[in-house]
Design an enzyme around this catalytic site. Sequence first.
Site, mmCIF file in Angstrom:
data_model
loop_
_atom_site.group_PDB
_atom_site.id
_atom_site.type_symbol
_atom_site.label_atom_id
_atom_site.label_comp_id
_atom_site.label_asym_id
_atom_site.label_seq_id
_atom_site.Cartn_x
_atom_site.Cartn_y
_atom_site.Cartn_z
ATOM 1 N N ALA A 150 1.816 0.101 -7.073
ATOM 2 C CA ALA A 150 2.927 0.293 -6.143
ATOM 3 C C ALA A 150 4.170 -0.474 -6.594
ATOM 4 O O ALA A 150 5.299 0.001 -6.411
ATOM 5 C CB ALA A 150 2.511 -0.161 -4.748
ATOM 6 N N GLU A 159 5.451 -0.802 -9.366
ATOM 7 C CA GLU A 159 6.262 -0.087 -10.363
ATOM 8 C C GLU A 159 6.944 1.170 -9.798
ATOM 9 O O GLU A 159 7.726 1.824 -10.495
ATOM 10 C CB GLU A 159 5.386 0.318 -11.559
ATOM 11 C CG GLU A 159 5.054 -0.811 -12.518
ATOM 12 C CD GLU A 159 4.008 -1.790 -11.997
ATOM 13 O OE1 GLU A 159 3.166 -1.357 -11.171
ATOM 14 O OE2 GLU A 159 4.043 -2.977 -12.371
ATOM 15 N N THR A 182 -5.137 -7.665 -1.882
ATOM 16 C CA THR A 182 -3.886 -8.161 -2.445
ATOM 17 C C THR A 182 -3.421 -9.404 -1.698
ATOM 18 O O THR A 182 -2.908 -9.299 -0.580
ATOM 19 C CB THR A 182 -2.793 -7.068 -2.338
ATOM 20 O OG1 THR A 182 -3.373 -5.843 -2.724
ATOM 21 C CG2 THR A 182 -1.615 -7.368 -3.222
ATOM 22 N N HIS A 223 -0.940 -11.277 -2.361
ATOM 23 C CA HIS A 223 0.505 -11.284 -2.199
ATOM 24 C C HIS A 223 1.013 -9.933 -1.673
ATOM 25 O O HIS A 223 2.080 -9.455 -1.993
ATOM 26 C CB HIS A 223 1.194 -11.643 -3.513
ATOM 27 C CG HIS A 223 0.667 -10.892 -4.705
ATOM 28 N ND1 HIS A 223 -0.664 -10.772 -4.996
ATOM 29 C CD2 HIS A 223 1.313 -10.246 -5.704
ATOM 30 C CE1 HIS A 223 -0.816 -10.062 -6.115
ATOM 31 N NE2 HIS A 223 0.365 -9.731 -6.553
ATOM 32 N N PHE A 230 8.973 8.088 1.710
ATOM 33 C CA PHE A 230 8.158 6.888 1.571
ATOM 34 C C PHE A 230 6.702 7.224 1.908
ATOM 35 O O PHE A 230 6.322 7.329 3.066
ATOM 36 C CB PHE A 230 8.691 5.814 2.516
ATOM 37 C CG PHE A 230 8.122 4.450 2.258
ATOM 38 C CD1 PHE A 230 8.541 3.703 1.178
ATOM 39 C CD2 PHE A 230 7.162 3.918 3.104
ATOM 40 C CE1 PHE A 230 8.021 2.444 0.932
ATOM 41 C CE2 PHE A 230 6.640 2.660 2.866
ATOM 42 C CZ PHE A 230 7.067 1.918 1.783
ATOM 43 N N ARG A 269 -5.998 8.111 6.262
ATOM 44 C CA ARG A 269 -4.609 8.587 6.179
ATOM 45 C C ARG A 269 -4.363 9.459 4.946
ATOM 46 O O ARG A 269 -3.250 9.906 4.711
ATOM 47 C CB ARG A 269 -3.654 7.388 6.153
ATOM 48 C CG ARG A 269 -3.667 6.663 7.472
ATOM 49 C CD ARG A 269 -2.882 5.403 7.416
ATOM 50 N NE ARG A 269 -3.281 4.537 8.528
ATOM 51 C CZ ARG A 269 -2.852 3.313 8.702
ATOM 52 N NH1 ARG A 269 -2.014 2.781 7.854
ATOM 53 N NH2 ARG A 269 -3.272 2.604 9.722
#
Length: 297
Positions: free
Chosen positions: A187, A189, A217, A219, A244, A258
Amino acid sequence: MIKGLTTVAQVASEQAFTQLGDLFRALGFEQGKGWIDAGGRGAAFLAPVGNLEFVTGRMPAVPSLLVEVTQLDSIHAGVKAWIVAHQRSEDVAAKLSEPVLTHWNSRLFTVELAPALRVGFWESENPLHNRPIAVEGDLSAAGKRFAIVVARWNAVITDRLLQGALDALHRSGCAKSDIEIVRVPGAWEIPSAARTLAESKRFAGIITLGVLLRGETAHYEAIYNEVARGIGQSQQETGVPHAFGVLTCETLEQALDRAGLKAGNKGFEAAIAAIEMASIQQKLTSQPQHELAEANS
Ligand code: DLZ
């Protein structure tokens, strides 16, 4: 401040009251808040737009209760079926007229739904008639080029998002050769690839797809904020619509939901948003505002 209009019509019997309610719901009216007291009851049916029309001189030959609709012929068929079901088939000819062309560029039929309750249903030949003035995007992707930037990280999910986005593009008329897919590592990049594609000015819209899982993740927040900011900035600074489609989920299961399981496919939704925004962008940049408003009125 004016809030709305109400027309009150009396219905002779309880049975007719119930049957009329069934008909109006079946025709697509939204049921409003009714009322009941010792003396009787009322059922409300809501319409999105209303007009109060004063006439001087010759009154048009129409009932005082007029319902503007789309798909007049199916409304006519529905009313006819209702008369046959609740009254006598022989009544159809006497109570229901065929749709006729009016002198105001519309088609209209009238029906006597109950004694002293004549209603006219009409449809304007101009599909934009009476709609609030607004610039709206079309959901046609025909003849437009789209780029999809998709992250490989969590590919089991992003592949499904990609399938959803492709499905939306193809079903909206986008040619295969008008779609460019760019795969990036994660994500993080996405923004830079999206920006390069947008700056090329070859695309009507960019669809960004990725999945950030909080569980994996540490962070997460930092990555997410940067990805969202970068995609938004690319959209604002290049003027090319960016949809998005980067999921942020707590668990893999949530992400799967989703991506086509229980909660739709966010890739499909992102592509639809890109198609709509591409059309809006085209309209806003190709035609002056006042002309758009006139075209819609
Ligand atoms: C490093 C990383 C981590 C931990 N988690 C994700 C994730 O959940 N989703 C995602 O798309 N990418 C992740 N990445 C990869 C970063 O986005 C990026 O690709 C690498 O840090 C290399 O720059």
